[in-house]
Scaffold this motif. Structure first.
Motif, PDB file in Angstrom:
ATOM      1  N   THR A   1      29.452 -17.136  -4.228  1.00 28.83           N
ATOM      2  CA  THR A   1      28.611 -16.934  -3.050  1.00 28.83           C
ATOM      3  C   THR A   1      27.679 -15.753  -3.271  1.00 28.83           C
ATOM      4  OG1 THR A   1      30.406 -17.728  -1.644  1.00 28.83           O
ATOM      5  CG2 THR A   1      28.632 -16.554  -0.545  1.00 28.83           C
ATOM      6  N   MET A   2      26.425 -15.913  -2.864  1.00 28.07           N
ATOM      7  CA  MET A   2      25.478 -14.808  -2.877  1.00 28.07           C
ATOM      8  C   MET A   2      24.957 -14.626  -1.454  1.00 28.07           C
ATOM      9  SD  MET A   2      22.013 -14.057  -5.073  1.00 28.07           S
ATOM     10  CE  MET A   2      21.192 -15.556  -4.603  1.00 28.07           C
ATOM     11  N   THR A   3      24.983 -13.394  -0.971  1.00 35.13           N
ATOM     12  CA  THR A   3      24.470 -13.065   0.357  1.00 35.13           C
ATOM     13  C   THR A   3      23.294 -12.118   0.190  1.00 35.13           C
ATOM     14  OG1 THR A   3      26.693 -13.270   1.284  1.00 35.13           O
ATOM     15  CG2 THR A   3      25.056 -12.111   2.624  1.00 35.13           C
ATOM     16  N   ILE A   4      22.173 -12.475   0.821  1.00 31.10           N
ATOM     17  CA  ILE A   4      20.966 -11.647   0.754  1.00 31.10           C
ATOM     18  C   ILE A   4      20.622 -11.214   2.176  1.00 31.10           C
ATOM     19  CG2 ILE A   4      18.537 -11.516   0.126  1.00 31.10           C
ATOM     20  CD1 ILE A   4      19.078 -13.785  -1.877  1.00 31.10           C
ATOM     21  N   THR A   5      20.619  -9.912   2.407  1.00 28.11           N
ATOM     22  CA  THR A   5      20.263  -9.350   3.705  1.00 28.11           C
ATOM     23  C   THR A   5      18.907  -8.678   3.563  1.00 28.11           C
ATOM     24  OG1 THR A   5      22.599  -8.952   4.173  1.00 28.11           O
ATOM     25  CG2 THR A   5      21.002  -7.782   5.540  1.00 28.11           C
ATOM     26  N   THR A   6      17.931  -9.108   4.369  1.00 22.62           N
ATOM     27  CA  THR A   6      16.569  -8.583   4.288  1.00 22.62           C
ATOM     28  C   THR A   6      16.151  -8.026   5.642  1.00 22.62           C
ATOM     29  OG1 THR A   6      16.007 -10.232   2.620  1.00 22.62           O
ATOM     30  CG2 THR A   6      14.171  -9.144   3.740  1.00 22.62           C
ATOM     31  N   LYS A   7      15.608  -6.811   5.617  1.00 24.49           N
ATOM     32  CA  LYS A   7      15.109  -6.168   6.829  1.00 24.49           C
ATOM     33  C   LYS A   7      13.742  -5.580   6.539  1.00 24.49           C
ATOM     34  CE  LYS A   7      19.665  -5.063   8.534  1.00 24.49           C
ATOM     35  NZ  LYS A   7      20.555  -4.105   9.134  1.00 24.49           N
ATOM     36  N   GLY A   8      12.872  -5.603   7.561  1.00 22.43           N
ATOM     37  CA  GLY A   8      11.552  -5.021   7.418  1.00 22.43           C
ATOM     38  C   GLY A   8      10.555  -5.706   8.317  1.00 22.43           C
ATOM     39  N   VAL A   9       9.298  -5.784   7.847  1.00 18.04           N
ATOM     40  CA  VAL A   9       8.221  -6.420   8.615  1.00 18.04           C
ATOM     41  C   VAL A   9       7.396  -7.298   7.687  1.00 18.04           C
ATOM     42  CG1 VAL A   9       8.047  -4.598  10.365  1.00 18.04           C
ATOM     43  CG2 VAL A   9       6.665  -4.454   8.302  1.00 18.04           C
ATOM     44  N   ASN A  10       6.805  -8.369   8.266  1.00 15.94           N
ATOM     45  CA  ASN A  10       5.937  -9.236   7.466  1.00 15.94           C
ATOM     46  C   ASN A  10       4.493  -8.739   7.558  1.00 15.94           C
ATOM     47  OD1 ASN A  10       4.888 -10.180   9.916  1.00 15.94           O
ATOM     48  ND2 ASN A  10       5.940 -12.131   9.809  1.00 15.94           N
ATOM     49  N   ALA A  11       3.562  -9.495   6.951  1.00 16.52           N
ATOM     50  CA  ALA A  11       2.149  -9.086   6.917  1.00 16.52           C
ATOM     51  C   ALA A  11       1.535  -8.964   8.307  1.00 16.52           C
ATOM     52  CB  ALA A  11       1.340 -10.074   6.076  1.00 16.52           C
ATOM     53  N   ASP A  12       2.102  -9.674   9.300  1.00 17.90           N
ATOM     54  CA  ASP A  12       1.596  -9.617  10.675  1.00 17.90           C
ATOM     55  C   ASP A  12       2.275  -8.533  11.507  1.00 17.90           C
ATOM     56  OD1 ASP A  12      -0.144 -11.785  10.257  1.00 17.90           O
ATOM     57  OD2 ASP A  12       1.481 -13.208  10.622  1.00 17.90           O
ATOM     58  N   GLY A  13       3.168  -7.738  10.881  1.00 19.24           N
ATOM     59  CA  GLY A  13       3.858  -6.671  11.592  1.00 19.24           C
ATOM     60  C   GLY A  13       5.072  -7.138  12.379  1.00 19.24           C
ATOM     61  N   GLN A  14       5.452  -8.407  12.221  1.00 17.42           N
ATOM     62  CA  GLN A  14       6.628  -8.929  12.926  1.00 17.42           C
ATOM     63  C   GLN A  14       7.896  -8.517  12.193  1.00 17.42           C
ATOM     64  OE1 GLN A  14       5.333 -13.007  12.551  1.00 17.42           O
ATOM     65  NE2 GLN A  14       4.859 -13.119  14.729  1.00 17.42           N
TER      66      GLN A  14
ATOM     67  N   ALA B   1       0.828  -1.215   0.000  1.00 19.12           N
ATOM     68  CA  ALA B   1       0.000   0.000   0.000  1.00 19.12           C
ATOM     69  C   ALA B   1       0.859   1.260   0.000  1.00 19.12           C
ATOM     70  CB  ALA B   1      -0.952  -0.010   1.185  1.00 19.12           C
ATOM     71  N   GLY B   2       1.959   1.235  -0.778  1.00 21.82           N
ATOM     72  CA  GLY B   2       2.819   2.405  -0.922  1.00 21.82           C
ATOM     73  C   GLY B   2       3.847   2.611   0.166  1.00 21.82           C
ATOM     74  N   LYS B   3       3.820   1.796   1.216  1.00 24.14           N
ATOM     75  CA  LYS B   3       4.757   1.942   2.335  1.00 24.14           C
ATOM     76  C   LYS B   3       5.829   0.852   2.244  1.00 24.14           C
ATOM     77  CE  LYS B   3       5.014   1.681   7.335  1.00 24.14           C
ATOM     78  NZ  LYS B   3       4.337   1.310   8.562  1.00 24.14           N
ATOM     79  N   ILE B   4       7.108   1.225   2.414  1.00 25.68           N
ATOM     80  CA  ILE B   4       8.197   0.251   2.386  1.00 25.68           C
ATOM     81  C   ILE B   4       8.056  -0.701   3.569  1.00 25.68           C
ATOM     82  CG2 ILE B   4      10.693  -0.106   2.579  1.00 25.68           C
ATOM     83  CD1 ILE B   4      11.049   2.618   1.203  1.00 25.68           C
ATOM     84  N   VAL B   5       8.029  -2.007   3.255  1.00 21.98           N
ATOM     85  CA  VAL B   5       7.919  -3.018   4.304  1.00 21.98           C
ATOM     86  C   VAL B   5       9.149  -3.930   4.358  1.00 21.98           C
ATOM     87  CG1 VAL B   5       5.406  -3.014   4.459  1.00 21.98           C
ATOM     88  CG2 VAL B   5       6.542  -4.544   2.826  1.00 21.98           C
ATOM     89  N   LEU B   6       9.866  -4.087   3.240  1.00 22.41           N
ATOM     90  CA  LEU B   6      11.052  -4.929   3.205  1.00 22.41           C
ATOM     91  C   LEU B   6      12.104  -4.317   2.291  1.00 22.41           C
ATOM     92  CD1 LEU B   6       9.481  -8.472   2.660  1.00 22.41           C
ATOM     93  CD2 LEU B   6      10.579  -7.663   4.738  1.00 22.41           C
TER      94      LEU B   6
END
Length: 95
Positions: free
Chosen positions: A71-84, A54-59
């Motif tokens: 090697t590939m490294t993926i770093t992910t930060k944010g919140v899931n659909a439940d706000g966790q 909905a237009g807001k950055i979540v991840l």
């Protein structure tokens, strides 16, 4: 990417990510956690994916391939659909 996660379950590619356009614009990518993704190339070995709901950055994911391509490294930060909170670092080795 193929393999198994820490619990032994298969890792399956997200079919929404197969066509990536590194233009930095939001593209529809239906998912319960987000509805758009913007991909941006940082350098020859790094790109960033910004996921929005909905237009807001979540991840935000930063994907880095090592200079030797093994090697590939993926770093992910944010919140899931439940706000966790999500704060993951995944490392993939080329087989």
């Amino acid at each position: 990417m193929q393999g198994t996660d820490a619990s032994g379950k298969p890792i399956n590619p997200d079919m929404n990510n197969l066509a990536i356009n590194f233009d930095g614009n939001d593209h529809p990518t239906a998912n319960e956690n987000y509805d758009t993704t913007a991909w941006k190339r940082i350098d020859a070995n790094t790109y960033e994916a910004i996921r929005k709901k909905a237009g807001k950055i979540v991840l935000t994911s930063t994907n880095v391939v090592s200079k030797d391509g093994k090697t590939m490294t993926i770093t992910t930060k944010g919140v899931n659909a439940d706000g966790q909170s999500i704060n993951n670092v995944r490392v993939y080795d080329r087989q």
